[in-house]
Design a protein around this motif. Structure first.
Motif, short mmCIF file in Angstrom:
data_model
loop_
_atom_site.label_atom_id
_atom_site.label_comp_id
_atom_site.label_asym_id
_atom_site.label_seq_id
_atom_site.Cartn_x
_atom_site.Cartn_y
_atom_site.Cartn_z
N GLY A 97 0.81 -1.22 0.00
CA GLY A 97 0.00 0.00 0.00
C GLY A 97 0.84 1.26 0.00
O GLY A 97 0.56 2.22 -0.75
N ARG A 98 1.89 1.28 0.80
CA ARG A 98 2.76 2.46 0.88
C ARG A 98 3.49 2.67 -0.44
O ARG A 98 3.60 3.80 -0.93
CB ARG A 98 3.76 2.29 2.01
N THR A 101 1.03 3.93 -3.23
CA THR A 101 0.66 5.32 -2.98
C THR A 101 1.79 6.27 -3.32
O THR A 101 1.59 7.27 -4.02
CB THR A 101 0.26 5.50 -1.51
N THR A 102 2.99 5.96 -2.87
CA THR A 102 4.13 6.84 -3.12
C THR A 102 4.50 6.89 -4.59
O THR A 102 4.76 7.96 -5.13
CB THR A 102 5.34 6.38 -2.29
N GLY A 104 2.51 6.35 -7.09
CA GLY A 104 1.45 7.08 -7.78
C GLY A 104 1.65 8.58 -7.68
O GLY A 104 1.46 9.31 -8.65
N LYS A 105 2.05 9.03 -6.51
CA LYS A 105 2.32 10.46 -6.33
C LYS A 105 3.54 10.89 -7.15
O LYS A 105 3.54 11.97 -7.74
CB LYS A 105 2.54 10.78 -4.85
#
Length: 158
Positions: A97-98, A101-102, A104-105
């Motif tokens: 998950g981390r 998310t990272t 994607g940013k």
């Protein structure tokens, strides 16, 4: 190319690669969950299944325990013009998950310094100074008085 040892190292290297070549760098994710379907079993897995079947054929009293399938996420950051390829593989759910998310940013063009990656935002050395010396109490005030000169009352249990 070998896999990077930690997710932090992968994120830092990927951030640097995305900063250097934002137009051509690609991020590829591959999620694999091993199944026991006939078409999805590889040759080495087939031989292992056959060995397990032969071993359990002689022991008909106890059923064989199926091995737990472990899902993995493989990440690859690749730049075709330079040939740089970064790999990372994990099977930890919170880390997945981390990472997603990272990344994607990062891919959306977020500021690398705002993501908290250590290589992207090197901290400048800060000089530590001594704390100022304690001031002596004023002669007119006692330790139980506030700034207005009124005594404060401590509340206790009744």
């Amino acid at each position: 190319m070998p896999y990077l040892p930690t997710s932090q190292a992968y994120l830092e290297q990927s951030a640097q690669l995305l900063q250097a070549y934002p137009d051509t760098t690609r991020i590829v994710t591959k999620y694999s969950f091993p199944t026991t379907r006939k078409g999805n079993i590889t040759r080495s897995q087939k031989s292992q299944v056959r060995k397990d079947a032969k071993a359990t054929a002689g022991q008909s009293s106890t059923p064989a325990q199926p091995s737990t399938a472990i899902a993995t996420l493989t990440l690859k950051t690749f730049n075709p013009t330079t040939g740089i390829c970064l790999h990372y593989r994990t099977n930890k759910l919170q880390e997945v998950g981390r990472l997603i998310t990272t990344l994607g940013k990062l891919a959306a063009g977020a500021d690398v310094a705002g993501l908290g990656l250590s290589a992207a935002a090197p901290a400048a050395d800060v000089e530590m100074v001594d704390a100022p010396a304690e001031e002596t109490p004023v002669a007119g005030k006692t330790s139980g008085q506030g700034q207005s000169g009124k005594k404060t009352k401590k509340k206790g249990k009744r």
